[in-house]
Write an enzyme that holds these catalytic residues in place. Structure first.
Site, mmCIF file in Angstrom:
data_model
loop_
_atom_site.group_PDB
_atom_site.id
_atom_site.type_symbol
_atom_site.label_atom_id
_atom_site.label_comp_id
_atom_site.label_asym_id
_atom_site.label_seq_id
_atom_site.Cartn_x
_atom_site.Cartn_y
_atom_site.Cartn_z
ATOM 1 N N HIS B 112 0.809 -1.222 0.000
ATOM 2 C CA HIS B 112 0.000 0.000 0.000
ATOM 3 C C HIS B 112 0.844 1.274 0.000
ATOM 4 O O HIS B 112 0.342 2.345 0.269
ATOM 5 C CB HIS B 112 -0.924 0.054 1.217
ATOM 6 N N ASP B 213 34.592 -29.825 15.781
ATOM 7 C CA ASP B 213 34.761 -31.147 15.190
ATOM 8 C C ASP B 213 35.862 -31.187 14.139
ATOM 9 O O ASP B 213 35.596 -31.162 12.942
ATOM 10 C CB ASP B 213 33.420 -31.618 14.602
ATOM 11 N N HIS B 216 36.040 -35.160 12.303
ATOM 12 C CA HIS B 216 35.490 -35.658 11.046
ATOM 13 C C HIS B 216 36.460 -35.416 9.884
ATOM 14 O O HIS B 216 36.524 -36.185 8.940
ATOM 15 C CB HIS B 216 34.110 -35.050 10.752
ATOM 16 N N HIS B 222 36.427 -36.165 4.757
ATOM 17 C CA HIS B 222 36.934 -35.317 3.680
ATOM 18 C C HIS B 222 38.091 -35.921 2.887
ATOM 19 O O HIS B 222 38.922 -35.211 2.344
ATOM 20 C CB HIS B 222 37.313 -33.951 4.250
ATOM 21 N N ASP B 370 30.027 -32.680 3.647
ATOM 22 C CA ASP B 370 29.348 -32.293 4.895
ATOM 23 C C ASP B 370 27.833 -32.323 4.697
ATOM 24 O O ASP B 370 27.085 -32.810 5.539
ATOM 25 C CB ASP B 370 29.733 -30.869 5.320
HETATM 26 S S1 FES Z 1 1.776 -0.632 3.149
HETATM 27 FE FE1 FES Z 1 0.276 -2.124 3.612
HETATM 28 S S2 FES Z 1 1.512 -3.836 4.095
HETATM 29 FE FE2 FES Z 1 2.964 -2.320 3.701
HETATM 30 FE FE LIG Z 2 33.534 -30.721 7.124
#
Ligand code: FES
Ligand SMILES: [Fe+2]
Lengths: 186, 451
Positions: B112, B213, B216, B222, B370
């Protein structure tokens, strides 16, 4: 390559290439996809020129007026930013048997289409754009879809599949990658 | 204020983590109600990493990000400061700014048309005069503002006006942060932008791993990444896990790190050029000079660190910094960026950026594995038995004599779960203590720490 160019359509030439060239390059892409989808990664690496730049820039949500900065520039990182050497390292890792993200092996499908080819001033060198959808299904129920566009420079080569990839820029249609990793090649 | 105990009373939260026996109740990773409490009690009260100062260098530059699951905008102000405000219009709750980053003179809500200046002040309401009551006050309806503090380039924010200041919050962890952030007087700068990806796992797996860790990385996780970084004539048979190093657990706050000691710093991880920059030459000598009064910096190798709750990074040339944004108990988004010494030569910056993509990024040869682990854990945790059988956190329990007085704070052996126990103990405190009167570190300590 200017990143602002990546936002714009691929600049195609007024004159289309011969049907034969179109056919050759499409066949090259289909065979390349076969290699990727059947885990022939070392053979796939063979398709790359030693001076390749394999690059996937990061893509940002930008307001329209700043769309020229949608992609990260060269040298500013990315999802891929690789030379032949670093791609070789990636492939070594992939075939090592201990790359757990891809062992058990994923099922992938590379669909390549929308191929447009430009001949360049250099003989036997072509600028090619294509679209892709890569589907990955892995483990029990993981499914990832990676859609995007590739902008390649191809050079005709003796033997092999007839061409080599001298440059590949991959434009992925995701800003936040919607997968747990990017252990997929494009 | 006191917590309104529902299913999770203070007592039942305490029973989730048993530091004496070294046990974790797996429901901390899956329970929706615990997760809602985390948003309120952990993410609503902790200092959270949003980015780096150089993400927003010029006035009007902004970055949109999250604090817990709340969207926020981080904006560079005209006076050079940084403000962080809720990225939500107070009219009907629309997200005010919908770009990831950019430069703006103002933000206009697209629903708005309420308009906000770059400080987050509501400055224009369409048809205010014609349609709103005469006592409608725009100043009452600006978006919520967060507290912002910067530690050596890293921008943190906190919703809680009662929380201690950032330096107190960081406790005695700052010397370890400095190994990445304070190698040069010029400080650090960010390269490129935020890389983001989704991992269906609980945020604590990632945060705890980066806190404590190294295990690992020295064992199975790795190995592929090691292969990827080896010279062509070498294979995995040359791989010997480094056995020497320490863990550090902060005196307060559940922050932790781990690092190797007396090792080649690892061209496998960062490539030979960056490795050299971090182990010899003028930049290294300068860093040594700046940091050596606090610890034998030159002996430190690969290193990992987490600032509680969800800020993690890897110093020593890996230089990835990330926030593990929680997205429900079963999902995170990783938001990662790369930093480098601001005065590093351009070729080092370029190479470091490339190496980072190769190693610690969504497709990085380290990071991809990972992601696989955490996803599989989270999947398994759907089971009833998986949720009821405790997980083991006993490494280093009651193992004495591993403190190394050459390093600041409390240290233990590099392969230990001291840091994990500290991380989860602090999590329990944040989840169960409603007041900073009991939570905050001793004020006396706070002053000595901030010197
Ligand atoms: S102006 Fe109405 S939700 Fe932002
Ligand atoms: Fe890692």
């Amino acid at each position: 390559m200017e990143v602002a160019e990546l936002v714009k359509p691929f600049k195609w030439a007024d004159k289309s290439p011969s049907l034969e060239l179109q056919h050759e390059i499409e066949q090259f892409y289909y065979k390349e996809a076969q290699l990727l989808d059947h885990s022939e990664f070392e053979a796939w690496l063979e398709l790359m020129e030693k001076d390749i730049h394999y690059w996937m820039p990061i893509r940002m949500n930008r307001l329209g007026r700043e769309m020229s900065q949608e992609y990260t520039a060269i040298g500013q990182g990315g999802h891929y930013d690789d030379t032949y050497e670093t791609m070789r390292g990636r492939i070594r890792a992939r075939v090592s048997g201990v790359n757990w993200a891809e062992n058990p092996v994923s099922r992938t499908r590379h669909l390549i289409s929308n191929v447009i080819i430009n001949e360049t001033e250099e003989p036997n060198t072509y600028e090619v754009v294509s679209s892709f959808i890569v589907y990955r299904n892995r483990s029990e129920n993981q499914a990832d879809i990676f859609p995007g566009e590739r902008r390649d420079v191809l050079r005709r080569s003796e033997g092999g599949l007839g061409f080599k990839i001298a440059r590949r820029t991959i434009l992925i249609d995701q800003s936040t990658l919607l997968s747990n990793n990017l252990s997929v090649f494009f | 204020m006191s917590f309104n105990d529902g299913k999770w009373t203070s007592e039942s939260i305490h029973s989730l983590i048993d530091t004496e026996q070294g046990k974790i109740d797996p429901r901390i990773y899956t329970d929706q109600e615990l997760y809602e409490l985390e948003l309120e009690r952990v993410f609503g009260r902790s200092w959270l990493l949003l980015g780096h100062e150089s993400h927003v260098p010029k006035k009007g530059d902004y970055l949109t990000t999250y604090m817990g699951e709340d969207p926020v905008v981080m904006v560079r102000q005209r006076d050079g400061s940084i403000k962080v405000f809720h990225n939500q219009c107070r009219h009907r709750g629309m997200r005010i700014c919908r770009a990831d980053c950019g430069n703006a003179k103002a933000f206009t809500c697209t629903y708005h048309g309420w308009a906000y200046d770059t400080a987050g002040k509501l400055v224009n309401v369409p048809f205010e005069e014609e349609a709103f009551p005469s006592d409608f006050k725009k100043e009452d309806w600006g978006p919520l503002q967060a507290r912002v503090e910067i530690y050596k380039g890293l921008v943190f924010a906190n919703w809680d006006p009662e929380a201690p200041d950032l330096l107190t919050y960081l406790s005695d962890a700052t010397p370890y942060m400095d190994t990445m952030l304070d190698r040069s007087e010029a400080g650090t700068e960010v390269i490129g932008t935020m890389q983001k990806w989704v991992i269906p796992c609980n945020w604590k797996f990632a945060a705890e791993q980066f806190a404590g860790d190294m295990y690992h990385a020295a064992t199975t996780s790795h190995l592929a990444a090691v292969v990827a970084g080896l010279p062509e004539d070498q294979d995995l048979s040359v791989f010997q896990p480094h056995m020497k190093g320490h863990q550090f657990l902060s005196e307060w706050g559940g922050h932790g790190c781990g690092f190797y000691l007396d090792t080649a710093r690892g061209s496998v991880r960062v490539g030979p050029l960056v490795d050299k920059y971090y182990s010899e030459g003028p930049a290294f000598e300068r860093a040594k000079e700046r940091l050596e009064s606090k610890m034998p910096y030159h002996r430190m190798g690969a290193s990992h660190m987490t600032i509680f709750p969800n800020c993690s990074f890897l110093p020593y040339g890996m230089n990835t910094v990330r926030t593990w944004h929680p997205k429900g108990p079963n999902e995170i988004e990783v938001w990662a960026f790369v930093i480098v010494d601001k005065d590093a030569p351009q070729e080092i910056k370029d190479e470091l950026a490339r190496q980072n993509v190769r190693t610690f990024s969504a497709g990085g040869v380290y990071e991809q594995d990972d992601g696989e682990n955490w996803v599989e854990i989270q999947n398994a945790l759907r089971g009833y038995k998986s949720k009821t059988a405790p997980l083991a956190m006993q490494m280093g329990l009651n193992v004495q004599g591993k403190n190394n007085p050459e390093f600041p704070g409390q240290t233990s052996y590099v392969f230990s779960e001291d840091v994990a126990r500290g991380f989860y103990s602090h999590w329990v405190r944040m989840m169960s203590e409603s007041s900073w009167d009991t939570l905050r570190p001793e004020p006396a300590k706070a002053t000595t720490l901030s010197e």
